[in-house]
Design a protein around this motif. Structure first.
Motif, PDB file in Angstrom:
ATOM      1  N   SER A  49      33.306  46.887  68.318  1.00 51.00           N
ATOM      2  CA  SER A  49      32.957  48.224  67.845  1.00 51.00           C
ATOM      3  C   SER A  49      32.218  48.991  68.915  1.00 51.00           C
ATOM      4  CB  SER A  49      32.098  48.144  66.589  1.00 51.00           C
ATOM      5  OG  SER A  49      30.888  47.518  66.844  1.00 51.00           O
ATOM      6  N   ILE A  50      31.569  48.259  69.797  1.00 44.87           N
ATOM      7  CA  ILE A  50      30.898  48.957  70.878  1.00 44.87           C
ATOM      8  C   ILE A  50      31.871  49.473  71.896  1.00 44.87           C
ATOM      9  CG2 ILE A  50      28.528  48.367  71.147  1.00 44.87           C
ATOM     10  CD1 ILE A  50      29.066  45.695  71.789  1.00 44.87           C
ATOM     11  N   ALA A  51      33.126  49.024  71.813  1.00 44.22           N
ATOM     12  CA  ALA A  51      34.123  49.555  72.743  1.00 44.22           C
ATOM     13  C   ALA A  51      34.277  51.050  72.593  1.00 44.22           C
ATOM     14  CB  ALA A  51      35.471  48.886  72.492  1.00 44.22           C
ATOM     15  N   LEU A  52      33.945  51.559  71.431  1.00 48.25           N
ATOM     16  CA  LEU A  52      34.077  52.993  71.198  1.00 48.25           C
ATOM     17  C   LEU A  52      33.332  53.787  72.250  1.00 48.25           C
ATOM     18  CD1 LEU A  52      33.344  52.808  67.397  1.00 48.25           C
ATOM     19  CD2 LEU A  52      35.558  52.816  68.535  1.00 48.25           C
ATOM     20  N   ILE A  53      32.157  53.322  72.553  1.00 46.23           N
ATOM     21  CA  ILE A  53      31.334  54.106  73.458  1.00 46.23           C
ATOM     22  C   ILE A  53      31.819  53.957  74.885  1.00 46.23           C
ATOM     23  CG2 ILE A  53      28.951  54.668  73.971  1.00 46.23           C
ATOM     24  CD1 ILE A  53      29.657  54.525  71.042  1.00 46.23           C
ATOM     25  N   GLY A  54      32.605  52.935  75.163  1.00 50.93           N
ATOM     26  CA  GLY A  54      33.094  52.753  76.518  1.00 50.93           C
ATOM     27  C   GLY A  54      34.066  53.812  76.937  1.00 50.93           C
ATOM     28  N   CYS A  55      34.402  54.741  76.057  1.00 50.74           N
ATOM     29  CA  CYS A  55      35.403  55.747  76.394  1.00 50.74           C
ATOM     30  C   CYS A  55      34.824  56.958  77.092  1.00 50.74           C
ATOM     31  CB  CYS A  55      36.126  56.181  75.130  1.00 50.74           C
ATOM     32  SG  CYS A  55      36.981  54.830  74.356  1.00 50.74           S
ATOM     33  N   PHE A  56      33.536  56.941  77.413  1.00 50.98           N
ATOM     34  CA  PHE A  56      33.041  58.107  78.110  1.00 50.98           C
ATOM     35  C   PHE A  56      32.496  57.702  79.462  1.00 50.98           C
ATOM     36  CE2 PHE A  56      29.066  56.696  76.192  1.00 50.98           C
ATOM     37  CZ  PHE A  56      28.154  56.938  77.184  1.00 50.98           C
ATOM     38  N   PHE A  57      32.545  58.637  80.394  1.00 53.13           N
ATOM     39  CA  PHE A  57      31.914  58.399  81.685  1.00 53.13           C
ATOM     40  C   PHE A  57      31.452  59.718  82.264  1.00 53.13           C
ATOM     41  CE2 PHE A  57      36.383  58.898  82.545  1.00 53.13           C
ATOM     42  CZ  PHE A  57      36.419  59.737  83.643  1.00 53.13           C
ATOM     43  N   LEU A 257      30.071  58.696  91.031  1.00 54.57           N
ATOM     44  CA  LEU A 257      30.105  58.736  89.574  1.00 54.57           C
ATOM     45  C   LEU A 257      29.057  57.804  89.005  1.00 54.57           C
ATOM     46  CD1 LEU A 257      33.031  56.690  88.036  1.00 54.57           C
ATOM     47  CD2 LEU A 257      32.526  56.610  90.460  1.00 54.57           C
ATOM     48  N   ILE A 258      28.638  58.131  87.805  1.00 53.95           N
ATOM     49  CA  ILE A 258      27.700  57.297  87.070  1.00 53.95           C
ATOM     50  C   ILE A 258      28.452  56.674  85.904  1.00 53.95           C
ATOM     51  CG2 ILE A 258      25.672  57.314  85.558  1.00 53.95           C
ATOM     52  CD1 ILE A 258      24.482  59.475  87.333  1.00 53.95           C
ATOM     53  N   VAL A 259      28.338  55.373  85.781  1.00 57.98           N
ATOM     54  CA  VAL A 259      28.922  54.645  84.648  1.00 57.98           C
ATOM     55  C   VAL A 259      27.801  54.480  83.628  1.00 57.98           C
ATOM     56  CG1 VAL A 259      30.128  52.563  83.904  1.00 57.98           C
ATOM     57  CG2 VAL A 259      30.497  53.461  86.219  1.00 57.98           C
ATOM     58  N   PRO A 260      27.802  55.271  82.544  1.00 55.58           N
ATOM     59  CA  PRO A 260      26.621  55.382  81.686  1.00 55.58           C
ATOM     60  C   PRO A 260      26.550  54.315  80.601  1.00 55.58           C
ATOM     61  CG  PRO A 260      28.266  56.945  80.980  1.00 55.58           C
ATOM     62  CD  PRO A 260      28.868  56.204  82.138  1.00 55.58           C
ATOM     63  N   ALA A 261      26.556  53.062  81.006  1.00 57.56           N
ATOM     64  CA  ALA A 261      26.453  51.980  80.029  1.00 57.56           C
ATOM     65  C   ALA A 261      25.188  52.120  79.197  1.00 57.56           C
ATOM     66  CB  ALA A 261      26.483  50.630  80.747  1.00 57.56           C
ATOM     67  N   GLY A 262      24.086  52.510  79.830  1.00 59.79           N
ATOM     68  CA  GLY A 262      22.824  52.648  79.104  1.00 59.79           C
ATOM     69  C   GLY A 262      22.882  53.682  78.000  1.00 59.79           C
ATOM     70  N   LEU A 263      23.617  54.768  78.225  1.00 59.47           N
ATOM     71  CA  LEU A 263      23.761  55.763  77.165  1.00 59.47           C
ATOM     72  C   LEU A 263      24.609  55.222  76.026  1.00 59.47           C
ATOM     73  CD1 LEU A 263      24.156  59.187  78.997  1.00 59.47           C
ATOM     74  CD2 LEU A 263      22.298  58.440  77.508  1.00 59.47           C
ATOM     75  N   ALA A 264      25.603  54.399  76.349  1.00 58.81           N
ATOM     76  CA  ALA A 264      26.398  53.773  75.291  1.00 58.81           C
ATOM     77  C   ALA A 264      25.505  52.920  74.397  1.00 58.81           C
ATOM     78  CB  ALA A 264      27.509  52.925  75.910  1.00 58.81           C
ATOM     79  N   GLN A 329      27.259  42.866  77.270  1.00 62.51           N
ATOM     80  CA  GLN A 329      27.969  42.899  78.548  1.00 62.51           C
ATOM     81  C   GLN A 329      29.430  43.294  78.367  1.00 62.51           C
ATOM     82  OE1 GLN A 329      26.984  43.590  81.415  1.00 62.51           O
ATOM     83  NE2 GLN A 329      26.212  41.668  82.284  1.00 62.51           N
ATOM     84  N   TYR A 330      30.011  42.981  77.212  1.00 59.40           N
ATOM     85  CA  TYR A 330      31.370  43.421  76.929  1.00 59.40           C
ATOM     86  C   TYR A 330      31.418  44.946  76.800  1.00 59.40           C
ATOM     87  CZ  TYR A 330      35.991  43.531  74.682  1.00 59.40           C
ATOM     88  OH  TYR A 330      37.310  43.778  74.375  1.00 59.40           O
ATOM     89  N   LEU A 331      30.425  45.519  76.136  1.00 56.22           N
ATOM     90  CA  LEU A 331      30.326  46.975  76.055  1.00 56.22           C
ATOM     91  C   LEU A 331      30.263  47.570  77.458  1.00 56.22           C
ATOM     92  CD1 LEU A 331      29.801  49.747  74.810  1.00 56.22           C
ATOM     93  CD2 LEU A 331      27.423  49.078  74.517  1.00 56.22           C
ATOM     94  N   ASN A 332      29.454  46.966  78.317  1.00 53.87           N
ATOM     95  CA  ASN A 332      29.356  47.465  79.686  1.00 53.87           C
ATOM     96  C   ASN A 332      30.701  47.390  80.395  1.00 53.87           C
ATOM     97  OD1 ASN A 332      26.616  47.759  79.179  1.00 53.87           O
ATOM     98  ND2 ASN A 332      26.071  45.806  80.114  1.00 53.87           N
ATOM     99  N   ALA A 333      31.428  46.282  80.199  1.00 55.62           N
ATOM    100  CA  ALA A 333      32.727  46.125  80.845  1.00 55.62           C
ATOM    101  C   ALA A 333      33.714  47.190  80.363  1.00 55.62           C
ATOM    102  CB  ALA A 333      33.276  44.727  80.576  1.00 55.62           C
ATOM    103  N   LEU A 334      33.691  47.486  79.073  1.00 56.04           N
ATOM    104  CA  LEU A 334      34.569  48.520  78.534  1.00 56.04           C
ATOM    105  C   LEU A 334      34.227  49.895  79.112  1.00 56.04           C
ATOM    106  CD1 LEU A 334      34.485  47.316  74.839  1.00 56.04           C
ATOM    107  CD2 LEU A 334      36.484  47.222  76.321  1.00 56.04           C
ATOM    108  N   THR A 335      32.944  50.147  79.263  1.00 53.48           N
ATOM    109  CA  THR A 335      32.513  51.416  79.838  1.00 53.48           C
ATOM    110  C   THR A 335      32.976  51.532  81.287  1.00 53.48           C
ATOM    111  OG1 THR A 335      30.560  51.292  78.407  1.00 53.48           O
ATOM    112  CG2 THR A 335      30.534  52.950  80.130  1.00 53.48           C
ATOM    113  N   PHE A 336      32.894  50.436  82.023  1.00 50.04           N
ATOM    114  CA  PHE A 336      33.376  50.438  83.405  1.00 50.04           C
ATOM    115  C   PHE A 336      34.875  50.694  83.462  1.00 50.04           C
ATOM    116  CE2 PHE A 336      29.346  48.862  84.887  1.00 50.04           C
ATOM    117  CZ  PHE A 336      29.305  49.304  86.206  1.00 50.04           C
ATOM    118  N   PHE A 337      35.624  50.102  82.541  1.00 51.91           N
ATOM    119  CA  PHE A 337      37.063  50.334  82.539  1.00 51.91           C
ATOM    120  C   PHE A 337      37.354  51.821  82.340  1.00 51.91           C
ATOM    121  CE2 PHE A 337      41.105  50.981  80.467  1.00 51.91           C
ATOM    122  CZ  PHE A 337      41.966  50.252  81.268  1.00 51.91           C
ATOM    123  N   ALA A 338      36.689  52.433  81.360  1.00 56.16           N
ATOM    124  CA  ALA A 338      36.917  53.846  81.082  1.00 56.16           C
ATOM    125  C   ALA A 338      36.536  54.705  82.280  1.00 56.16           C
ATOM    126  CB  ALA A 338      36.123  54.266  79.850  1.00 56.16           C
TER     127      ALA A 338
END
Length: 418
Positions: A49-57, A257-264, A329-338
């Motif tokens: 469910s945290i993958a949702l937030i990985g869609c922004f950068f 670019l900033i990968v905003p894992a912390g904001l997720a 860390q999975y959420l972070n990985a998804l954010t990096f992918f996006a």
């Protein structure tokens, strides 16, 4: 014991002796799964469910200072190419194995990636900058599509720390890559689960803080005042301080670019307001208001019951550690992918950890286990919920609240990729 006390820490090595060899470069699109060598140690907490937030950068202006449309700001990796990514940082990168989590997600979505990493527990980028670390300098001489920078988690919070350690380190990395096509990506980390309860900032690996501990850079001195504690005493407060420091003009000057894992993480926790006393204390460090509305919010995506941190239990005492559990860390990985591919990570495989993976609950000293998929797997109905939420998320775009110290707003956008 305070919830934000880190009860056990990874053994910290001398940085002077540990500009060590990076992990061997691996092609994560190979048929073999030989890179999946270590475990996913605890139940999956509805983590996708945290993958949702990985869609922004967050895309920034180029180091050249040009202000152009989004597609001209950062040339994103595209399908069919081999994307080479080097991670430089500390335990926020290697605990639960962010490089290989990102590689696993990417492979499952049809991308060919190669990853390598150079990490030092409790360290900072100033000690790992190419001018100070020959091994990093040698790594940067290779050809990379992206170099990901992960600094000490409290570094962006303090003005003195940014000026003394962070900005000089970024300047050195940018200079080393000046004549390359490599993009510098800033890994934005998260506020601690309950903020930071101590009066002064930490400096975990003393050998990395060549210009003195962070406590010496507080003004007025933290041991005589609440100057630092006022910035970090809760999750929402620390989140605001980390975000404002991360979005400072000088960071944006050097990175692509900033990968905003912390904001997720903050959106998932459901951050709604920043305490006024904290906001005032943080804002005093800056000459202009924040460039975006903070805290970032998507209330229908908030899932505060989903824990992203490791819990450390020692006898009758326990507390939230600052490091990410497997879901975090999975959420972070998804954010990096996006961020790196400019695509939604919807449909990504379940996490599968390769190295340095820990249980969601750690008993005693830090321990690593063998590899494995999450157990239990995410249920189909949960996947359906995530897909519906993702469709909602893709309709969101957060525009800058203002454009202070920016020559153009078009260069500074949150983008939710479809």
């Amino acid at each position: 014991m305070s919830g934000n006390d880190e009860i056990h820490r990874e053994q910290l090595l001398e940085v002077s002796a540990e500009c060590r060899r990076p992990r061997e470069l691996e092609n994560l699109n190979a048929p073999s799964h030989r890179y999946l060598r270590r475990p996913l140690a605890a139940a999956w907490l509805l983590g996708l469910s945290i993958a949702l937030i990985g869609c922004f950068f967050l895309v920034l202006r180029q180091r050249s200072g040009a202000d152009t449309a989004l597609e001209h700001e950062v040339q994103l990796a595209t399908k069919g190419e081999v994307t080479r990514v080097l991670f430089i940082g500390n335990s926020f990168t290697y605990k639960n194995d962010l490089p290989h989590q990102f590689a696993h997600v990417s492979k499952s979505l049809g991308k060919t990636v190669e990853v390598a990493s150079f990490t030092v527990g409790g360290c900072n980028l100033f000690a790992e900058r190419p001018e100070a670390c020959p091994e990093v300098k040698q790594l940067l001489a290779d050809d990379w599509d992206f170099v990901v920078l992960n600094d000490y988690s409290q570094m962006p919070i303090l003005k003195g720390a940014r000026e003394t350690y962070l900005f000089p380190a970024l300047k050195d990395f940018a200079a080393a890559l000046k004549h390359k096509k490599t993009k510098l990506a800033w890994y934005m980390t998260w506020p601690y689960h309950d903020g930071w309860a101590d009066q002064c900032p930490s400096s975990d690996n003393k050998t990395c803080f060549h210009k003195g501990p962070l406590s010496s850079l507080t003004d007025p001195p933290c041991w005589m005042s609440s100057s630092f504690k006022d910035l970090v005493w809760s999750f929402d407060c620390m989140g605001y301080a980390v975000t404002r420091g991360t979005l400072s003009t000088n960071i944006r000057r050097y990175v692509d670019l900033i990968v905003p894992a912390g904001l997720a993480w903050q959106i998932l926790r459901g951050a709604t307001t920043v305490p006024s006393s904290c906001k005032e204390a943080v804002d005093r460090q800056f000459s202009h208001p924040p460039d975006i509305s903070l805290p970032a919010q998507a209330p229908y995506l908030a899932r505060p019951e989903l824990n992203l941190n490791v819990w450390i239990q020692s006898g009758q005492q326990g507390g939230w550690d600052k490091h990410p559990n497997m879901a975090g860390q999975y959420l972070n990985a998804l954010t990096f992918f996006a961020a790196l591919f400019g695509e939604s990570p919807m449909g990504a495989a379940q996490p599968y950890c390769s190295e340095r993976c820990v249980p969601n609950v750690v008993a005693g000293w830090w321990q690593y286990g063998p590899p494995g998929p999450p157990n239990p797997l995410l249920a189909p109905e949960e996947m359906g919920v995530l897909q519906r939420l993702l469709r909602q998320l893709l309709n969101i775009a957060v525009q800058p609240a203002n454009c202070h110290e920016l020559s153009g707003c078009s260069s500074f956008l949150f983008v939710y990729m479809s």
